[in-house]
Design a protein around this motif. Structure first.
Motif, PDB file in Angstrom:
ATOM      1  N   ARG A  10       0.867  -1.096   0.019  1.00 25.78           N
ATOM      2  CA  ARG A  10      -0.109  -0.083  -0.233  1.00 25.78           C
ATOM      3  C   ARG A  10       0.740   1.360  -0.075  1.00 25.78           C
ATOM      4  N   GLU A  21      -7.808   1.753  -4.029  1.00 26.98           N
ATOM      5  CA  GLU A  21      -7.530   0.310  -4.701  1.00 26.98           C
ATOM      6  C   GLU A  21      -7.137  -0.917  -4.108  1.00 26.98           C
ATOM      7  N   PHE A  22      -6.344  -0.458  -2.800  1.00 22.65           N
ATOM      8  CA  PHE A  22      -6.004  -1.581  -1.874  1.00 22.65           C
ATOM      9  C   PHE A  22      -6.824  -1.763  -0.936  1.00 22.65           C
ATOM     10  N   GLY A  23      -7.993  -1.385  -0.920  1.00 20.77           N
ATOM     11  CA  GLY A  23      -9.266  -1.677  -0.114  1.00 20.77           C
ATOM     12  C   GLY A  23      -9.206  -1.150   1.423  1.00 20.77           C
ATOM     13  N   ARG A 261     -13.409  -3.738  -2.827  1.00 15.62           N
ATOM     14  CA  ARG A 261     -12.292  -2.529  -2.017  1.00 15.62           C
ATOM     15  C   ARG A 261     -12.906  -1.693  -1.327  1.00 15.62           C
ATOM     16  N   ARG A 308      -7.856  -6.405  -4.683  1.00 11.36           N
ATOM     17  CA  ARG A 308      -7.157  -5.370  -3.873  1.00 11.36           C
ATOM     18  C   ARG A 308      -5.735  -5.230  -4.368  1.00 11.36           C
TER      19      ARG A 308
END
Length: 410
Positions: A10, A21-23, A261, A308
């Motif tokens: 991240r 986008e990485f949740g 996400r 993710r």
């Protein structure tokens, strides 16, 4: 030996979209289909609603879900169906959520929004109401939603306005037939003190059967984009149209596919899907009745972990607009048989049309709760065409009666 590449880390800082986008530890909001029962048979229903699944979560199980959402600090839940107000415990669950600091936004065709219920909603904090309307005139709306549905929706809007409910939403699925009515939709919303919400048509559920006939033409996509650029600050879209950003400037909002996400869907039996528009086994992350509940599914499911991990753009990576549209809608690609790393079927740069012209394997539906026999509410467009599978048995076991298993209430 094949080396397994570690998941990307991240980023520290960066934009909000890059972080999303990485949740997140919990979804910002989620969609919860309380029931597949519905008194309408909308031609483009994304969940193929009609008949109730007899395995629906009980009232007590629904309360436990709300308790968990409160612990996870989910800001609000979008309740839908089917027609959620068909469940006899709907109003109880709505109040239970509000009492437990979980906001509720529910979508309805308005058939049960009586003056009494409108007054109840006007007296309740932390509740938002979306009335579904897919035509600014009865002729256009009833073509896809069924005879009398336009009048029903307008009556519900009037009841809410008379009761003093503020800022209801008019929720519109954009189709080939109604793109030319955008100004009329906005005028309707203004007349009832409501906010207009536009949603993209996806080829999922029954929408897959009618997508070729209903999805906007390329010139209408441009018309919609120009209209949103001029009016978007006062219109909600739920980031439905980020594929249009490839025309040039980004539209208001995140312009991001949030599946797995920041959003997901809970269906009536507790199955959790990555996206409200992708109710298919391919996007099933788990069931909240299993050990660990919804939190385990959200935070630890293999599917969500995969979603993710930002990936390269595949076929879209060479397009100068990839960083803007991010390759388009996952559900739209899947249900038209385009690979996940391929272009959106409605790509405004024309790559979708090329992909659609190639050999594709279109997935079959894994869920279908449509009514077995047509009713008087059958949409006009479905009386003019014959669905090949109209008499085929459903994939899942569903009761014929939408209210099967429920005791009548006063």
């Amino acid at each position: 030996m094949t080396l397994i590449q570690p998941a990307p880390a991240r980023p520290q800082g960066g934009t909000l979209v890059e972080q999303f986008e990485f949740g997140l530890d919990a979804p910002i909001c989620l969609t919860w289909e309380l029931t597949y029962a519905c008194n309408l048979e909308c031609a483009h229903c994304l969940s193929s609603s009609g008949r109730r699944d007899p395995r629906e979560l009980t009232t007590q199980q629904c309360e436990a879900v709300i308790d968990e959402l409160q612990r996870m600090q989910v800001f609000y839940v979008n309740i839908g169906g089917g027609e959620p107000t068909i469940r006899p415990d709907f109003w109880h669950l709505l109040q239970y959520a509000v009492d437990h600091q979980v906001g509720v936004k529910f979508s309805t065709n308005g058939s049960r929004l009586t003056p009494e219920k409108a007054r109840l909603l006007a007296s309740t904090d932390y509740v938002d109401v979306q009335i579904s309307l897919d035509g600014a005139t009865a002729e256009v709306n009833d073509y896809v939603r069924g005879p009398g549905s336009f009048d029903t929706a307008i009556r519900a809007l009037q009841n809410l306005q008379d009761a003093g409910f503020r800022d209801a939403k008019i929720s519109v699925v954009c189709t080939r037939q109604n793109i030319g009515q955008l100004d009329e939709f906005k005028a309707l919303a203004d007349a009832y003190g409501a906010t207009l919400r536009l949603t993209r048509l996806r080829p999922s559920g029954r929408g897959a059967d009618v997508w070729d006939e209903l999805h906007p033409l390329p010139e209408q996509q441009r018309e919609l984009y120009d209209w949103l650029m001029a009016n978007g600050e006062n219109v909600l879209t739920g980031d439905s149209f980020f594929h249009l950003a490839a025309f040039g400037d980004s539209l208001p909002g995140l312009n991001l596919c949030g599946a797995g996400r920041v959003v997901c869907l809970i269906d009536p039996v507790g199955d959790v899907y990555a996206c409200p528009f992708a109710i298919h086994d391919e996007f099933l992350a788990g069931n909240l009745l299993d050990e660990g509940g919804f939190q385990r599914v959200w935070q630890d499911s293999e599917l969500f972990r995969k979603l993710r991990n930002p990936t390269a753009g595949g076929a879209c990576s060479s397009c100068s607009f990839f960083d803007t549209c991010r390759g388009g809608c996952m559900a739209a690609k899947f249900f038209t048989g385009i690979p996940m790393d391929g272009p959106d079927p409605e790509c405004v740069q024309g790559y979708g049309a090329t992909a659609l012209a190639e050999a594709r394997s279109v997935p079959t539906a894994s869920k279908d709760h449509s009514k077995r026999n047509p009713t008087r509410n059958r949409p006009v467009m479905l009386t003019l065409r014959r669905r090949e599978d109209i008499t085929a048995p459903p994939v899942s076991a569903c009761a014929v009666n939408p209210l099967a298993g429920f005791a009548p209430t006063a």
